[in-house]
Write an enzyme that holds these catalytic residues in place. Structure first.
Site, PDB file in Angstrom:
ATOM      1  N   HIS A   1      -6.764  -0.857   2.827  1.00  0.00           N
ATOM      2  CA  HIS A   1      -6.009  -1.343   1.682  1.00  0.00           C
ATOM      3  C   HIS A   1      -6.304  -0.333   0.575  1.00  0.00           C
ATOM      4  CE1 HIS A   1      -5.541  -5.511   3.453  1.00  0.00           C
ATOM      5  NE2 HIS A   1      -6.333  -4.879   4.303  1.00  0.00           N
TER       6      HIS A   1
ATOM      7  N   HIS B   1       0.839  -1.200   0.000  1.00  0.00           N
ATOM      8  CA  HIS B   1       0.000   0.000   0.000  1.00  0.00           C
ATOM      9  C   HIS B   1       0.867   1.240   0.000  1.00  0.00           C
ATOM     10  CE1 HIS B   1      -3.103  -2.739   2.221  1.00  0.00           C
ATOM     11  NE2 HIS B   1      -3.015  -3.016   0.940  1.00  0.00           N
TER      12      HIS B   1
HETATM   13  C1  LIG Z   1       0.163  -8.224  -4.580  1.00  0.00           C
HETATM   14  C2  LIG Z   1      -0.731  -7.085  -4.182  1.00  0.00           C
HETATM   15  C3  LIG Z   1      -1.883  -7.330  -3.469  1.00  0.00           C
HETATM   16  C4  LIG Z   1      -2.717  -6.293  -3.095  1.00  0.00           C
HETATM   17  N1  LIG Z   1      -3.894  -6.582  -2.478  1.00  0.00           N
HETATM   18  C5  LIG Z   1      -4.783  -5.597  -2.258  1.00  0.00           C
HETATM   19  C6  LIG Z   1      -6.077  -5.881  -1.761  1.00  0.00           C
HETATM   20  O1  LIG Z   1      -6.444  -7.034  -1.546  1.00  0.00           O
HETATM   21  N2  LIG Z   1      -6.921  -4.842  -1.542  1.00  0.00           N
HETATM   22  C7  LIG Z   1      -6.556  -3.557  -1.772  1.00  0.00           C
HETATM   23  O2  LIG Z   1      -7.350  -2.657  -1.543  1.00  0.00           O
HETATM   24  N3  LIG Z   1      -5.339  -3.253  -2.245  1.00  0.00           N
HETATM   25  C8  LIG Z   1      -4.457  -4.246  -2.533  1.00  0.00           C
HETATM   26  N4  LIG Z   1      -3.247  -3.939  -3.073  1.00  0.00           N
HETATM   27  C9  LIG Z   1      -2.950  -2.543  -3.391  1.00  0.00           C
HETATM   28  C10 LIG Z   1      -3.810  -1.985  -4.536  1.00  0.00           C
HETATM   29  O3  LIG Z   1      -4.140  -2.994  -5.454  1.00  0.00           O
HETATM   30  C11 LIG Z   1      -3.098  -0.840  -5.238  1.00  0.00           C
HETATM   31  O4  LIG Z   1      -2.716   0.131  -4.301  1.00  0.00           O
HETATM   32  C12 LIG Z   1      -3.972  -0.128  -6.275  1.00  0.00           C
HETATM   33  O5  LIG Z   1      -4.564  -1.041  -7.157  1.00  0.00           O
HETATM   34  C13 LIG Z   1      -3.119   0.860  -7.028  1.00  0.00           C
HETATM   35  O6  LIG Z   1      -3.876   1.550  -7.984  1.00  0.00           O
HETATM   36  P1  LIG Z   1      -3.224   2.698  -8.861  1.00  0.00           P
HETATM   37  O7  LIG Z   1      -4.265   3.137  -9.811  1.00  0.00           O
HETATM   38  O8  LIG Z   1      -2.607   3.711  -7.976  1.00  0.00           O
HETATM   39  O9  LIG Z   1      -1.987   2.038  -9.624  1.00  0.00           O
HETATM   40  P2  LIG Z   1      -1.882   0.684 -10.459  1.00  0.00           P
HETATM   41  O10 LIG Z   1      -3.132  -0.092 -10.389  1.00  0.00           O
HETATM   42  O11 LIG Z   1      -0.627   0.048 -10.055  1.00  0.00           O
HETATM   43  O12 LIG Z   1      -1.790   1.181 -11.960  1.00  0.00           O
HETATM   44  C14 LIG Z   1      -0.669   1.716 -12.575  1.00  0.00           C
HETATM   45  C15 LIG Z   1      -0.706   1.316 -14.039  1.00  0.00           C
HETATM   46  O13 LIG Z   1       0.207   2.117 -14.774  1.00  0.00           O
HETATM   47  C16 LIG Z   1       0.927   1.312 -15.663  1.00  0.00           C
HETATM   48  N5  LIG Z   1       2.207   1.971 -15.933  1.00  0.00           N
HETATM   49  C17 LIG Z   1       3.207   2.210 -15.060  1.00  0.00           C
HETATM   50  N6  LIG Z   1       4.230   2.856 -15.673  1.00  0.00           N
HETATM   51  C18 LIG Z   1       3.838   3.047 -16.952  1.00  0.00           C
HETATM   52  C19 LIG Z   1       4.452   3.665 -18.073  1.00  0.00           C
HETATM   53  N7  LIG Z   1       5.665   4.226 -17.988  1.00  0.00           N
HETATM   54  N8  LIG Z   1       3.783   3.662 -19.257  1.00  0.00           N
HETATM   55  C20 LIG Z   1       2.551   3.109 -19.361  1.00  0.00           C
HETATM   56  N9  LIG Z   1       1.922   2.507 -18.314  1.00  0.00           N
HETATM   57  C21 LIG Z   1       2.565   2.483 -17.136  1.00  0.00           C
HETATM   58  C22 LIG Z   1       1.076   0.009 -14.923  1.00  0.00           C
HETATM   59  O14 LIG Z   1       1.416  -1.052 -15.788  1.00  0.00           O
HETATM   60  C23 LIG Z   1      -0.284  -0.127 -14.270  1.00  0.00           C
HETATM   61  O15 LIG Z   1      -1.211  -0.742 -15.118  1.00  0.00           O
HETATM   62  C24 LIG Z   1      -2.374  -4.968  -3.428  1.00  0.00           C
HETATM   63  C25 LIG Z   1      -1.214  -4.704  -4.138  1.00  0.00           C
HETATM   64  C26 LIG Z   1      -0.391  -5.745  -4.533  1.00  0.00           C
HETATM   65  C27 LIG Z   1       0.843  -5.447  -5.321  1.00  0.00           C
END
Ligand SMILES: Cc1cc2nc3c(=O)[nH]c(=O)nc-3n(C[C@H](O)[C@H](O)[C@H](O)COP(=O)(O)OP(=O)(O)OC[C@H]3O[C@@H](n4cnc5c(N)ncnc54)[C@H](O)[C@@H]3O)c2cc1C
Ligand SMILES: *[C@@H]1O[C@H](CO)[C@@H](O)[C@H](O)[C@H]1NC(C)=O
Ligand SMILES: *[C@@H]1O[C@H](CO)[C@@H](O)[C@H](O)[C@H]1NC(C)=O
Ligand SMILES: *[C@@H]1O[C@H](CO)[C@@H](O)[C@H](O)[C@H]1NC(C)=O
Ligand SMILES: CC(=O)N[C@H]1CO[C@H](CO)[C@@H](O)[C@@H]1O
Length: 623
Positions: free
Chosen positions: A595, A551
């Site tokens: 989370h 997180h």
């Molecule tokens: C193993 C694991 C288990 C988890 N379990 C939970 C859970 O059960 N419940 C919960 O609430 N949270 C959980 N989390 C945390 C939660 O899933 C994340 O905090 C959340 O999904 C992040 O969302 P976001 O939109 O910030 O980023 P992300 O969903 O990480 O999205 C970022 C996106 O940008 C893309 N990207 C990155 N750099 C580039 C680039 N240079 N060019 C193009 N694309 C790019 C990536 O490929 C990705 O698709 C977990 C995390 C992990 C790793």
């Protein structure tokens, strides 16, 4: 003739049935989806212009792309570095294995001095989704929004518009809740795009824990409702027992319908183009199938690349700490504390409880042919395959030394129907970078004996240790360096210790005794010199079996422009730069009592409204 039409009717009926759809969907998803995606993804047009460029199709990015493209007058392009989901992403029980696939960026921390002693080279694994759907496609699917006081705290610290009452509508907007007993709760919506449901498969451990926790004084609660403190079965982002990722909820339903939404997968953005004189962001540079392209933005560039990659992209574009940028030869356009602060929810794997149950711990061999048939052929949501990586219950707990108000939990207890040993030392061990010798000593005996057991993970909601992320060179294809500095503040250890004690107390209740629950007392390797169960023993265990729940937040912290620790303002605009926002979990200013997936969806929803409000209001001015 009649026979033929009758047969055709049958075929038509079968094709429209759920079972047929499930089967066809499964065949398609069996790896075909990504192959088709590779060929089907359009070739980008160099220098093409769109109104909005969204970088990163993760939880927040997919939500934003859907909402912005609701306006047919706006052209929106979404650039995602990874591909699309296949069948493995859809099966909740396999969550732990996805970290070993290409849909994980596969980052690791720098060797930790005070944590992760049980990991190879003291490096904690830091997985992140690299796929359309982002981390929501590889995570554990726990749906958890956070505490009223989290958001009120953001607002009080300078993020106007982000108080609980102001963000709750955006949580609700996304949600399609199928939660038994909460049909009439004002805290749940039943018509949003993102499915939130009870897990159909529950073990005796889960029932004993929910009951035992109540016997130990923790009330039964809806942790996404009025009061967070207490115990509950987990709420999951699944639909009919299958993962419901950001891609499934927000992109798949509109992808072929909206011609004003363009999506490029396998498109990795290298930097944002910012005019150094005017400080206006005007486009992005990216790699697609090994070729380099530029896209221009009429209105805005929006970074939704997640808590590691959004700060990385800002720095690669000349926005960040001057010392770091100067050291690697990137001209500074705007000096900001990008990546200077990072919080994470570091946790402890355990305590582990042995039990006298039968068939409750899911080992790979406990999944039967019947489970597989029911899941794949009949869309059954009650088999082991629908367990969300084994997670069953959550307890939001106050600790004796708490300095926070009574309605603001300090630690979380997360129960898992097995533990490190229950996938036979494969996905979880590899995903966690756990040392083989530690596994062999501590977990192999459980695995070989097929011992029934469950694990309670302890998570500290409000860590004080502050980490950092920076770049070692200007190569956009290299990882950023990530040093979370876990447990650099001793108090974080004490919070986890108090959480462990809360779990042990629950383990001593009549409900838990009725399944024969007792502590697994094999000493953690490296902690043999402490008396098992003593405070110092657990402190050693915490520094050894350190396990982040991923997180990470605050790397592009939100707050008032006058607050020198912040990178974006409450409209999520990068300070000092025009036409550039960050919309993902990196903007979260403090570690939340949650989370971070549900907050990511909320941030996407709220950002869409902020952007809409601004550009639709200015409609006449733009012309
Ligand atoms: C193993 C694991 C288990 C988890 N379990 C939970 C859970 O059960 N419940 C919960 O609430 N949270 C959980 N989390 C945390 C939660 O899933 C994340 O905090 C959340 O999904 C992040 O969302 P976001 O939109 O910030 O980023 P992300 O969903 O990480 O999205 C970022 C996106 O940008 C893309 N990207 C990155 N750099 C580039 C680039 N240079 N060019 C193009 N694309 C790019 C990536 O490929 C990705 O698709 C977990 C995390 C992990 C790793
Ligand atoms: C789209 O543009 C048309 C014509 O300029 C305008 O009438 C309409 O309100 C716009 N739609 C939205 C949703 O902004
Ligand atoms: C429920 O979701 C729908 C669809 O997103 C939305 O229109 C509605 O306003 C939401 N209801 C509440 C109470 O937020
Ligand atoms: C559980 O099994 C152990 C070992 O067989 C036994 O000693 C213990 O009495 C059992 N406990 C319960 C509560 O059944
Ligand atoms: C700006 C833009 O590309 N708008 C298109 C969005 O998609 C609709 C059809 O779904 C087209 O009619 C618009 O021209």
């Amino acid at each position: 003739m009649e026979f033929v039409s009758l047969a055709l009717t049958f075929v038509a009926l079968w094709l429209s049935s759920t079972a047929a759809n499930t089967i066809l969907d499964n065949i398609f998803q069996l790896g075909l989806a990504n192959v088709i995606e590779q060929f089907n993804t359009p070739t980008p047009q160099h220098n093409a212009a769109y109104d909005f460029i969204i970088v990163g199709g993760g939880a927040a990015g997919c939500t934003l792309a859907n909402r912005l493209s609701e306006n047919p007058n706006w052209s929106v392009v979404l650039l995602e570095a990874g591909g699309v989901e296949n069948i493995a992403h859809r099966i909740p029980i396999t969550a732990g294995f996805l970290q070993g696939t290409h849909s994980n960026w596969g980052y690791k921390s720098v060797p930790q001095k005070l944590a992760c002693f049980g990991m190879n080279n003291n490096e904690c694994a830091l997985p992140r989704g690299k796929i359309l759907g982002g981390t929501s496609s590889i995570n554990y699917m726990i749906y958890n929004r956070g505490n009223r006081r989290d958001y009120d705290g953001w607002a009080a610290a300078g993020s106007k518009g982000w108080s609980y009452d102001e963000v709750l509508p955006y949580f609700l907007k996304s949600e399609n809740a199928q939660l038994s007993g909460l049909e009439w709760s004002p805290y749940h919506n039943h018509s949003g795009p993102l499915n939130v449901e009870d897990v159909g498969y529950r073990t005796q451990f889960s029932h004993a824990f929910v009951l035992g926790a109540q016997q130990a004084g923790h009330p039964h609660t809806d942790y996404n409702g009025e009061s967070q403190v207490g115990v509950s079965y987990v709420q999951a982002t699944t639909q009919n027992g299958r993962r419901h990722s950001a891609y499934r909820a927000f992109i798949r339903p509109v992808r072929r319908l909206r011609r004003n939404l363009s999506i490029f997968t396998f498109a990795q953005v290298l930097r944002v183009l910012v005019d150094p004189q005017t400080k206006v962001a005007y486009g992005v540079e990216f790699l697609h199938q090994k070729k380099q392209y530029i896209f221009k933005a009429h209105k805005e560039v929006i970074l939704s690349a997640g808590a590691f990659n959004s700060p990385q992209l800002l720095m690669l574009s000349g926005i960040g700490p001057a010392d770091n940028l100067n050291a690697i030869g990137i001209p500074v356009i705007q000096e900001l504390p990008v990546g200077k602060r990072m919080y994470d929810h570091m946790s402890h794997i355990g305590p582990v409880f042995l039990t006298n149950t039968t068939g409750q711990t899911t080992y790979p061999t406990s999944i039967t042919l019947s489970d597989i048939k029911r899941f794949f052929l009949f869309g059954d949501r009650n088999t082991r395959l629908s367990s969300i990586g084994g997670v069953e219950c959550l307890a939001f707990v106050k600790i004796p030394s708490s300095q926070r108000p009574p309605d603001w939990p300090d630690v979380e207890l997360i129960t898992v129907l097995g533990g490190m040993a229950s996938d036979d030392g494969t996905g979880l061990k590899e995903g966690g970078n756990i040392r083989q010798d530690l596994y062999d000593q501590l977990y192999l005996p459980l695995q070989l004996a097929r011992q029934e057991h469950f694990t309670v993970l302890i998570m500290d909601f409000h860590p004080r240790s502050v980490g950092r992320l920076w770049l070692h060179n200007r190569d956009p294809l290299r990882w950023p360096i990530i040093d979370p500095k876990y447990f650099s503040n001793e108090e974080d250890i004490e919070h986890l210790l108090e959480g462990i004690k809360a779990a042990i107390r629950i383990g001593e209740t009549p409900a838990m005794k009725s399944i024969g629950a007792r502590l697994y007392d094999k000493p953690v390797p490296g902690c043999e010199n402490y008396l098992f169960g003593s405070d110092d023993y657990w402190r050693c265990s915490i520094r050894t079996l350190s396990y982040t729940l991923h997180h990470q937040v605050a790397t592009c912290r939100m707050g008032s422009p006058t607050d020198k620790t912040t990178v974006v303002d409450p409209q999520l605009k990068v300070h000092g730069i025009r036409k550039l926002r960050v919309v993902d979990t990196s903007i979260i200013p403090f570690p939340p009592t949650a989370h971070t997936n549900a907050p990511a969806f909320m941030i996407g929803e709220k950002a869409a409204d902020l952007i809409r409000g601004e550009w639709e209001a200015n409609f006449w001015l733009q012309k």
